[in-house]
Design a protein around this motif. Structure first.
Motif, mmCIF file in Angstrom:
data_model
loop_
_atom_site.group_PDB
_atom_site.id
_atom_site.type_symbol
_atom_site.label_atom_id
_atom_site.label_comp_id
_atom_site.label_asym_id
_atom_site.label_seq_id
_atom_site.Cartn_x
_atom_site.Cartn_y
_atom_site.Cartn_z
ATOM 1 N N UNK A 14 0.813 -1.213 0.000
ATOM 2 C CA UNK A 14 0.000 0.000 0.000
ATOM 3 C C UNK A 14 0.848 1.265 0.000
ATOM 4 N N UNK A 15 2.154 1.130 0.259
ATOM 5 C CA UNK A 15 3.025 2.302 0.310
ATOM 6 C C UNK A 15 3.307 2.830 -1.091
ATOM 7 N N UNK A 16 3.283 4.128 -1.216
ATOM 8 C CA UNK A 16 3.615 4.802 -2.465
ATOM 9 C C UNK A 16 5.091 5.191 -2.428
ATOM 10 N N UNK A 17 5.635 5.579 -3.560
ATOM 11 C CA UNK A 17 7.029 6.021 -3.621
ATOM 12 C C UNK A 17 7.269 7.164 -2.638
ATOM 13 N N UNK A 18 6.326 8.088 -2.546
ATOM 14 C CA UNK A 18 6.480 9.218 -1.625
ATOM 15 C C UNK A 18 6.570 8.739 -0.175
ATOM 16 N N UNK A 19 5.859 7.655 0.169
ATOM 17 C CA UNK A 19 5.943 7.092 1.522
ATOM 18 C C UNK A 19 7.343 6.557 1.791
ATOM 19 N N UNK A 20 7.894 5.806 0.817
ATOM 20 C CA UNK A 20 9.238 5.245 0.984
ATOM 21 C C UNK A 20 10.279 6.350 1.131
ATOM 22 N N UNK A 21 10.150 7.414 0.346
ATOM 23 C CA UNK A 21 11.096 8.527 0.421
ATOM 24 C C UNK A 21 11.025 9.179 1.794
ATOM 25 N N UNK A 22 9.812 9.421 2.291
ATOM 26 C CA UNK A 22 9.639 10.050 3.599
ATOM 27 C C UNK A 22 10.148 9.152 4.729
ATOM 28 N N UNK A 23 9.879 7.840 4.625
ATOM 29 C CA UNK A 23 10.348 6.902 5.650
ATOM 30 C C UNK A 23 11.866 6.761 5.623
ATOM 31 N N UNK A 24 12.469 6.713 4.436
ATOM 32 C CA UNK A 24 13.924 6.608 4.333
ATOM 33 C C UNK A 24 14.583 7.813 5.001
ATOM 34 N N UNK A 25 14.042 8.997 4.783
ATOM 35 C CA UNK A 25 14.571 10.201 5.422
ATOM 36 C C UNK A 25 14.417 10.107 6.946
ATOM 37 N N UNK A 26 13.258 9.632 7.395
ATOM 38 C CA UNK A 26 13.011 9.449 8.829
ATOM 39 C C UNK A 26 14.043 8.504 9.439
#
Length: 196
Positions: A14-26
């Motif tokens: 269910x994760x979008x690319x924008x979710x992965x980018x935000x989580x990677x930064x986190x």
């Protein structure tokens, strides 16, 4: 004053690319202060370090990602006994929210852990986090199993490193479908894969 945290329970697909980018930064910002090597797996848009979770609980506030914990069902071997668990990992809380507590994210995930069909949830943490985890265990949801080592595969194969590593960690066990007395005894847990 802390802003209100809202929790999102989501499956990995269910994760979008924008979710992965935000989580990677986190994760880079959360794990980086503990050592540059700990932030390295999250370069680019990669939001996992070893094994990829199948389920995530993500806390958000007005500043973005506030907290995270992931889960992955797998069979481990404890003292020679094969055991289905929901492995918990990729735990993090944004530094400005320290004290938010692992118990908040686990409580959001707990009903889904029951639905996953695994009799136990399992996580491994460094001894440096013992006080933090003991506070969580006082809630009665989990037990620390000490005196065990966990053997895992590395997420990648390197010519200059062995393909597995053994770590002296604290095993945290949450009884989900069976009582904690059913957890097998043993001094080594074979993860049979990379850590979450």
């Amino acid at each position: 004053m802390r802003s209100q945290v809202r929790w999102r329970l989501c499956w990995e697909n269910e994760l979008q690319l924008s979710d992965h980018i935000e989580l990677a930064d986190f994760f880079r910002k959360t794990y980086g202060p503990t050592g540059a090597f700990n932030a390295k797996p999250f370069e680019g848009s990669r939001s996992w370090a070893g094994a990829r979770p199948e389920l995530r609980v993500i806390g958000y506030d007005s500043s973005g990602v506030a907290a995270h914990i992931g889960a992955l069902r797998r069979f481990i071997k404890v003292g020679g006994v094969d055991l289905l668990v929901a492995e918990l990992g990729l735990y993090g809380v944004r530094p400005d929210l320290e004290g938010l507590g692992i118990s908040h994210s686990i409580r959001v995930m707990y009903p889904v852990l029951h639905q996953l069909g695994a009799p136990f949830a399992f996580g491994a943490v460094r001894h440096a986090l013992r006080n933090h985890v003991e506070r969580f265990c006082r809630s009665g949801l989990a037990t620390i199993v000490s005196g065990v080592r966990v053997r895992s595969t590395l997420p990648d194969v390197y010519l200059d490193l062995p393909p597995t590593r053994v770590e002296d960690v604290l095993a945290v066990v949450l009884p989900i479908g069976r009582p904690i007395t059913d957890w097998p005894t043993g001094t080594i847990i074979e993860r049979n894969g990379p850590e979450l």
